[in-house]
Scaffold this motif. Structure first.
Motif, mmCIF file in Angstrom:
data_model
loop_
_atom_site.group_PDB
_atom_site.id
_atom_site.type_symbol
_atom_site.label_atom_id
_atom_site.label_comp_id
_atom_site.label_asym_id
_atom_site.label_seq_id
_atom_site.Cartn_x
_atom_site.Cartn_y
_atom_site.Cartn_z
ATOM 1 N N GLY A 82 51.271 29.014 44.425
ATOM 2 C CA GLY A 82 52.448 29.859 44.628
ATOM 3 C C GLY A 82 52.503 30.464 46.014
ATOM 4 N N TRP A 83 51.392 31.019 46.496
ATOM 5 C CA TRP A 83 51.393 31.656 47.810
ATOM 6 C C TRP A 83 51.619 30.638 48.927
ATOM 7 C CZ3 TRP A 83 47.978 30.290 51.621
ATOM 8 C CH2 TRP A 83 46.843 29.557 51.232
ATOM 9 N N LEU A 84 51.044 29.429 48.764
ATOM 10 C CA LEU A 84 51.222 28.395 49.789
ATOM 11 C C LEU A 84 52.651 27.849 49.765
ATOM 12 C CD1 LEU A 84 50.002 26.765 52.053
ATOM 13 C CD2 LEU A 84 49.056 25.177 50.359
ATOM 14 N N ASP A 85 53.260 27.765 48.572
ATOM 15 C CA ASP A 85 54.676 27.391 48.499
ATOM 16 C C ASP A 85 55.517 28.345 49.344
ATOM 17 O OD1 ASP A 85 54.007 25.409 46.695
ATOM 18 O OD2 ASP A 85 54.733 26.489 44.927
ATOM 19 N N GLU A 86 55.263 29.635 49.191
ATOM 20 C CA GLU A 86 56.035 30.638 49.933
ATOM 21 C C GLU A 86 55.824 30.498 51.437
ATOM 22 O OE1 GLU A 86 56.658 35.507 50.200
ATOM 23 O OE2 GLU A 86 55.299 34.644 48.702
ATOM 24 N N VAL A 87 54.588 30.299 51.843
ATOM 25 C CA VAL A 87 54.287 30.149 53.270
ATOM 26 C C VAL A 87 54.976 28.906 53.840
ATOM 27 C CG1 VAL A 87 52.431 29.627 54.912
ATOM 28 C CG2 VAL A 87 52.118 31.416 53.194
ATOM 29 N N MET A 88 54.869 27.788 53.135
ATOM 30 C CA MET A 88 55.503 26.558 53.605
ATOM 31 C C MET A 88 57.009 26.732 53.731
ATOM 32 S SD MET A 88 53.104 24.074 53.960
ATOM 33 C CE MET A 88 53.824 22.463 53.606
ATOM 34 N N ASP A 89 57.627 27.382 52.751
ATOM 35 C CA ASP A 89 59.079 27.590 52.794
ATOM 36 C C ASP A 89 59.484 28.518 53.933
ATOM 37 O OD1 ASP A 89 59.271 25.973 50.572
ATOM 38 O OD2 ASP A 89 59.536 27.622 49.136
ATOM 39 N N LEU A 90 58.717 29.591 54.139
ATOM 40 C CA LEU A 90 59.022 30.517 55.232
ATOM 41 C C LEU A 90 58.924 29.825 56.583
ATOM 42 C CD1 LEU A 90 57.123 33.752 54.106
ATOM 43 C CD2 LEU A 90 59.604 33.532 54.433
ATOM 44 N N LEU A 91 57.916 29.022 56.770
ATOM 45 C CA LEU A 91 57.750 28.316 58.039
ATOM 46 C C LEU A 91 58.872 27.314 58.260
ATOM 47 C CD1 LEU A 91 53.882 27.817 57.904
ATOM 48 C CD2 LEU A 91 55.126 29.261 59.526
ATOM 49 N N PHE A 92 59.239 26.601 57.200
ATOM 50 C CA PHE A 92 60.340 25.637 57.338
ATOM 51 C C PHE A 92 61.643 26.342 57.711
ATOM 52 C CE2 PHE A 92 63.962 23.411 55.394
ATOM 53 C CZ PHE A 92 63.926 22.247 56.151
ATOM 54 N N ASP A 93 61.929 27.448 57.045
ATOM 55 C CA ASP A 93 63.158 28.182 57.335
ATOM 56 C C ASP A 93 63.190 28.698 58.769
ATOM 57 O OD1 ASP A 93 63.999 27.729 54.760
ATOM 58 O OD2 ASP A 93 63.392 29.696 54.004
ATOM 59 N N ALA A 94 62.005 28.942 59.340
ATOM 60 C CA ALA A 94 61.925 29.444 60.715
ATOM 61 C C ALA A 94 61.842 28.314 61.739
ATOM 62 C CB ALA A 94 60.700 30.347 60.860
ATOM 63 N N GLY A 95 61.871 27.065 61.271
ATOM 64 C CA GLY A 95 61.810 25.935 62.191
ATOM 65 C C GLY A 95 60.416 25.627 62.690
ATOM 66 N N VAL A 96 59.400 26.084 61.952
ATOM 67 C CA VAL A 96 58.015 25.849 62.352
ATOM 68 C C VAL A 96 57.433 24.730 61.480
ATOM 69 C CG1 VAL A 96 55.722 26.843 62.646
ATOM 70 C CG2 VAL A 96 57.751 28.258 63.031
ATOM 71 N N ASN A 97 56.940 23.692 62.112
ATOM 72 C CA ASN A 97 56.329 22.579 61.391
ATOM 73 C C ASN A 97 54.911 22.923 60.970
ATOM 74 O OD1 ASN A 97 58.358 20.199 61.773
ATOM 75 N ND2 ASN A 97 58.179 21.128 63.797
ATOM 76 N N VAL A 98 54.421 22.224 59.946
ATOM 77 C CA VAL A 98 53.104 22.517 59.382
ATOM 78 C C VAL A 98 52.180 21.312 59.497
ATOM 79 C CG1 VAL A 98 51.833 23.077 57.266
ATOM 80 C CG2 VAL A 98 53.981 24.258 57.788
ATOM 81 N N ASP A 99 50.981 21.582 60.010
ATOM 82 C CA ASP A 99 49.862 20.649 59.974
ATOM 83 C C ASP A 99 48.990 21.123 58.811
ATOM 84 O OD1 ASP A 99 47.851 18.863 60.551
ATOM 85 O OD2 ASP A 99 47.087 19.963 62.277
ATOM 86 N N LEU A 100 49.186 20.523 57.639
ATOM 87 C CA LEU A 100 48.569 21.043 56.411
ATOM 88 C C LEU A 100 47.152 20.521 56.254
ATOM 89 C CD1 LEU A 100 48.921 22.750 53.875
ATOM 90 C CD2 LEU A 100 49.878 20.737 52.726
ATOM 91 N N ALA A 101 46.213 21.449 56.092
ATOM 92 C CA ALA A 101 44.796 21.094 56.016
ATOM 93 C C ALA A 101 44.329 20.907 54.585
ATOM 94 C CB ALA A 101 43.957 22.179 56.689
ATOM 95 N N THR A 102 43.374 20.008 54.420
ATOM 96 C CA THR A 102 42.593 20.004 53.192
ATOM 97 C C THR A 102 41.501 21.070 53.388
ATOM 98 O OG1 THR A 102 41.092 18.268 53.998
ATOM 99 C CG2 THR A 102 43.059 17.568 52.788
ATOM 100 N N PRO A 103 41.211 21.894 52.379
ATOM 101 C CA PRO A 103 40.362 23.074 52.577
ATOM 102 C C PRO A 103 38.879 22.836 52.333
ATOM 103 C CG PRO A 103 41.296 23.147 50.389
ATOM 104 C CD PRO A 103 41.791 21.861 51.024
ATOM 105 N N THR A 104 38.452 21.600 52.469
ATOM 106 C CA THR A 104 37.152 21.194 51.957
ATOM 107 C C THR A 104 35.957 21.601 52.819
ATOM 108 O OG1 THR A 104 37.626 19.028 52.940
ATOM 109 C CG2 THR A 104 38.067 19.299 50.595
ATOM 110 N N ALA A 105 36.199 22.235 53.967
ATOM 111 C CA ALA A 105 35.087 22.711 54.796
ATOM 112 C C ALA A 105 34.473 23.995 54.244
ATOM 113 C CB ALA A 105 35.560 22.942 56.231
ATOM 114 N N ALA A 106 35.142 24.621 53.278
ATOM 115 C CA ALA A 106 34.627 25.881 52.718
ATOM 116 C C ALA A 106 34.748 25.842 51.195
ATOM 117 C CB ALA A 106 35.391 27.075 53.289
ATOM 118 N N PRO A 107 33.807 25.184 50.510
ATOM 119 C CA PRO A 107 33.868 25.113 49.047
ATOM 120 C C PRO A 107 33.830 26.504 48.424
ATOM 121 C CG PRO A 107 32.294 23.517 49.916
ATOM 122 C CD PRO A 107 32.672 24.411 51.052
#
Length: 249
Positions: A72-97
């Protein structure tokens, strides 16, 4: 020299999205109150930021319990960035189990050259050779891809973070190292030749007798330099296997 084709359709599409140089950095909004996120993207727009990396160290928030996901929180962040015209380089979070992985599967924690198990509480606390770690890393990657591959903010993927090749000396890594040596050299005699094991009577009679290089503090004198070099190569190969598994997903 880069082997990337400058006319690659994906790169051309990314250039069109960015309309110029990629400008931005890591963005970790999960580390502060959500009330500030709109101010963040407003300031990004004013600074003409057009690309940010998101989610690098967020596994524990995306999967707070085994198999229980919260996007849910990442959905909101992705939507906010898109609305602001900011592209996302989305990471897999596997460096910190997450802590639950270290607690329920302590065998995924790495062991250093002195034989000490590395504790949870920082980052990169995983054994690259661990099939358990690789399973859970693949699972969270699959969930991210399924949810965000079609999101309009997504410009590219950031696979894990900082594959440092520090090396693990646990039994699983030791067995993996032996298999890697067998694949590389074919015979234990070839390993003996490559490592110069006639020196100090270090000759091996079987791959099963070969271990990972011990810490200097556990040896009377210096370790075998050929063994050190091949272990460094092996650590690189093990990390590359982790990377390619996520990349392929």
């Amino acid at each position: 020299m880069s082997r990337v084709d400058p006319d690659d359709d994906r790169l051309a599409g990314l250039r069109r999205r960015l309309r110029g140089l990629a400008y931005g950095g890591d963005y970790n909004p999960e580390q502060w109150p959500a009330a500030l996120w709109r101010q963040d993207v407003k300031l990004m727009s004013e600074a003409r930021v057009n690309l940010v990396t998101v989610g690098v160290f967020s596994w524990g928030l995306l999967e707070p319990r085994p198999g229980m996901f919260d996007f849910g929180w990442l959905d909101e962040v992705m939507d906010l960035l898109f609305d602001a015209g900011v592209n996302v380089d989305l990471a897999t979070p596997t460096a910190a189990p997450p802590s639950w992985l270290a607690h329920e599967h302590p065998e995924t924690l790495p062991v250093d050259a002195a034989g000490r198990k590395i504790a949870f509480g920082s980052r990169l606390h995983y054994c690259p050779s661990s099939p358990v770690y690789r399973y859970y890393a693949a699972r969270i990657t699959e969930r991210l891809v399924a949810r965000y591959a079609g999101h309009p903010a997504l410009a590219m993927w950031h696979v894990a973070n900082e594959y440092v090749g520090f090396g693990c000396h646990c039994p699983v890594s030791t067995a993996h190292f032996r298999r890697w040596l067998a694949d590389r050299y074919g015979t234990v005699d070839a390993v003996n030749d490559a490592w110069g094991t006639a020196f100090w009577s270090q000759r091996y009679d079987s791959f099963d007798h070969i271990g990972t290089p011990a810490a200097r503090s556990r040896l009377v004198s210096d370790p075998n330099p050929g063994q050190l070099l091949d272990f460094a190569r092996f650590c690189d190969a093990a990390s590359l296997e982790c990377y390619t598994a996520e990349r392929d997903i």
